[in-house]
Design a protein around this motif. Structure first.
Motif, PDB file in Angstrom:
ATOM      1  N   ASP A  18       0.541  -1.245   0.176  1.00  0.00           N
ATOM      2  CA  ASP A  18       0.036  -0.043  -0.050  1.00  0.00           C
ATOM      3  C   ASP A  18       0.805   1.103  -0.340  1.00  0.00           C
ATOM      4  O   ASP A  18       0.256   2.303   0.612  1.00  0.00           O
ATOM      5  N   LYS A  55      -9.188  -7.913  -3.711  1.00  0.00           N
ATOM      6  CA  LYS A  55      -8.488  -7.496  -2.610  1.00  0.00           C
ATOM      7  C   LYS A  55      -6.790  -8.209  -3.179  1.00  0.00           C
ATOM      8  O   LYS A  55      -5.551  -7.093  -3.459  1.00  0.00           O
ATOM      9  N   TRP A 235     -10.804  -2.436 -10.969  1.00  0.00           N
ATOM     10  CA  TRP A 235      -9.637  -1.621 -10.344  1.00  0.00           C
ATOM     11  C   TRP A 235      -8.887  -0.988 -10.594  1.00  0.00           C
ATOM     12  O   TRP A 235      -7.919  -1.884 -11.498  1.00  0.00           O
ATOM     13  N   SER A 277     -11.263   5.282  -3.860  1.00  0.00           N
ATOM     14  CA  SER A 277     -11.085   4.725  -2.275  1.00  0.00           C
ATOM     15  C   SER A 277      -9.324   3.639  -2.265  1.00  0.00           C
ATOM     16  O   SER A 277      -8.149   3.758  -1.647  1.00  0.00           O
ATOM     17  N   THR A 278      -9.886   3.358  -3.215  1.00  0.00           N
ATOM     18  CA  THR A 278      -8.780   1.709  -3.745  1.00  0.00           C
ATOM     19  C   THR A 278      -7.464   2.306  -4.088  1.00  0.00           C
ATOM     20  O   THR A 278      -6.256   1.730  -3.685  1.00  0.00           O
ATOM     21  N   ASN A 281      -5.761   4.572  -1.117  1.00  0.00           N
ATOM     22  CA  ASN A 281      -4.817   3.814  -0.135  1.00  0.00           C
ATOM     23  C   ASN A 281      -3.766   2.597  -0.706  1.00  0.00           C
ATOM     24  O   ASN A 281      -3.162   2.148   0.415  1.00  0.00           O
ATOM     25  N   TYR A 371     -17.071  -4.179  -3.037  1.00  0.00           N
ATOM     26  CA  TYR A 371     -17.146  -2.814  -2.380  1.00  0.00           C
ATOM     27  C   TYR A 371     -18.729  -2.768  -2.153  1.00  0.00           C
ATOM     28  O   TYR A 371     -19.371  -3.380  -2.943  1.00  0.00           O
ATOM     29  N   ASP A 405     -10.854  -1.695  -0.467  1.00  0.00           N
ATOM     30  CA  ASP A 405     -10.090  -0.662   0.272  1.00  0.00           C
ATOM     31  C   ASP A 405      -9.739  -0.732   1.367  1.00  0.00           C
ATOM     32  O   ASP A 405      -9.538   0.648   1.894  1.00  0.00           O
TER      33      ASP A 405
END
Length: 520
Positions: A18, A55, A235, A277-278, A281, A371, A405
């Protein structure tokens, strides 16, 4: 016979999954001819909760592309893939392995985002035989030290006052010393339920390229038992893709975002939300830059103030505030259970197999996209978990596992604080408990639901209604003195004791029926 010592190389620089930012503090003084960047996909990080397949795909794909980006600059990258047979399985293990293979003069890293990993890296620093320099993560607008200064001597940590201070410091949406438009917060203008005939805009999604498709295959092969599907993965996994997604939001969705940001509609997972938001972050977008670009839309007359202020508040206010709370209050915060919740998480949180239309839609979106937007998370799945009395550990684990996220610094204060009130009022001044009336007002779910949103109790009644009044009565000794709950408690007080007890019993029956049984 003495073995020859290894020649000391430059600096080993750790980049976590991240921390995919060109301006990361650990990379600031990087010397491509001398230094090595360490990046590692490790099983510990993939499985401490069983993260959604999207993710894992998002993080691993973005990591591989960031490593390639560094290599194009001439940087040496020691990249460890998840299926490398020599992979130690942990970040600390990969640091030790790199140091065993080559004699570096020092290790440089940027502070990490989760307490669990921070503790492991602290232990590493205390025992490893090489200098370790840990640098501040200045990609955030408010540092840990700055938040501590703000929080000192305050009896209640209130988002609104923190947000105003951040507005003053950054100058965002300010006219000199005053807020643009004469008021700080336009939240009252941002609570409209979806009007019939209003259709959310179609949204740009990022098509998986060859690298992402390779990662998707790795994830299915190695983590096939994890929650979620990969079919609809879309994403951003590079800074360029994230910029394109931001541009599309600012142009297509921001103008109406304020009015409809709390609205929900069946089969409409994106609504007018940013879907960035992904990227924030992961480090693919800079939060202050995002806020300034949204402000520019207002200044240019392309987006109204209520939309821009509401969007800026989510990043400059809320995102920075929850991070500050997390690092100020951990690790004690992670053990809080102010309402003594003791129930298991029902199975439909994973399967989506429920007749509650709102929950089925939110869980379905979560399964298919990793999401759900903030009102679905807070007022549908989160509100329901609190009303059911689900233990906050189970709630934390679910949210951390299922959303693309989710990282603990942002997830835990939102779940243990806002969604379940397990923190006893650190994050919010009251529990966000609501009956089916709120969901009916803010969505079109109830029209197609088999339950009766108008009925208060009984098997045909909306479970949110059955649970709501029982929750309030069950927690009367904890919550009745809260002035923000005075109205519902006045309603309860008009009913006699036998009726109130019947509501508790009906709520308990509902909890059992829905699968929220006591934890063993």
């Amino acid at each position: 016979m003495t073995q020859p010592s290894m020649q000391v190389a430059g600096t080993l620089r750790l980049v976590l999954g991240d921390q995919l930012s060109d301006g990361l503090s650990a990379l600031r003084d990087l010397k491509p001819a001398e230094d090595t960047v360490l990046m590692a996909e490790v099983r510990d990080e993939a499985t401490y909760v069983k993260h959604h397949k999207q993710k894992l795909t998002l993080v691993f794909s973005a990591m591989r592309k960031f490593a390639a980006r560094l290599e194009r600059r001439g940087v040496t990258v020691r990249y460890v893939r998840i299926d490398d047979p020599d992979n130690s399985g942990s970040i600390v293990g990969e640091l030790h392995r790199a140091l065993a293979d080559q004699a570096f003069s020092q290790v440089v890293l940027t502070e990490c985002g989760e307490w669990r990993l921070a503790a492991a890296l602290s232990a590493f620093q205390a025992t490893v035989g090489v200098q370790v320099e840990e640098r501040q993560d200045d990609r955030f607008i408010c540092s840990h030290e700055r938040f501590r200064r703000w929080a000192t001597d305050k009896r209640q940590l209130t988002l609104e006052f923190f947000y105003r201070e951040m507005r003053r410091e950054t100058g965002l949406l300010m006219d000199g010393k005053n807020p643009v438009g004469g008021q700080w917060n336009y939240d009252k203008e941002n609570r409209s339920g979806l009007t019939k005939g209003v259709i959310p805009p179609s949204r740009q999604r990022t098509k998986p390229d060859a690298v992402t498709r390779e990662v998707m295959a790795d994830v299915e092969r190695l983590f096939g038992g994890h929650f979620g599907t990969l079919v609809a993965f879309g994403w951003p996994t590079t800074a360029e893709e994230a910029e394109a997604a931001l541009d599309a939001f600012l142009t297509e969705a921001l103008p109406a975002f304020g009015t409809w940001q709390d609205a929900m509609a069946a089969g409409q997972p994106w609504m007018w939300h940013g879907l960035i938001s992904t990227s924030l972050n992961l480090g693919l977008l800079d939060p202050l830059d995002v806020c300034r670009r949204a402000e520019a839309e207002y200044r240019a007359g392309r987006a109204p103030l209520n939309s821009v202020e509401g969007f800026v508040r989510q990043i400059l206010g809320w995102r920075e505030f929850v991070r500050g709370i997390y690092w100020l209050k951990m690790p004690e915060y992670g053990a809080r259970n102010a309402l003594d919740a003791d129930r298991q998480l029902p199975g439909f949180y994973w399967s989506g197999d429920t007749d509650m239309a709102c929950v089925a839609d939110a869980v379905g979106s979560t399964r298919d996209h990793a999401y759900a937007h903030h009102i679905q998370r807070l007022m549908v799945t989160g509100n329901l978990a609190m009303l059911l009395g689900v233990h906050p550990d189970a709630v934390d684990d679910w949210y951390l596992a299922v959303y693309a996220d989710a990282y603990e610094w942002v997830e835990m204060p939102n779940t243990r604080g806002m969604a379940t009130f397990a923190d006893g009022g650190i994050m919010g001044t009251k529990p966000y408990a609501a009956s089916g009336a709120y969901i009916n007002r803010m969505s079109n779910y109830c029209a197609g639901c088999q339950y009766d949103v108008k009925a208060r109790d009984g098997e045909a009644a909306c479970p949110f209604n059955r649970l709501y009044w029982g929750f309030l009565e069950r927690n009367r000794h904890r919550l009745s003195g809260n002035p923000r709950l005075a109205m519902p408690y006045r309603t309860l007080d008009r009913w006699d004791a036998s009726r109130r007890q019947a509501l508790v019993e009906d709520a308990d029956a509902c909890r059992e029926t829905l699968g929220a049984v006591r934890r063993e």
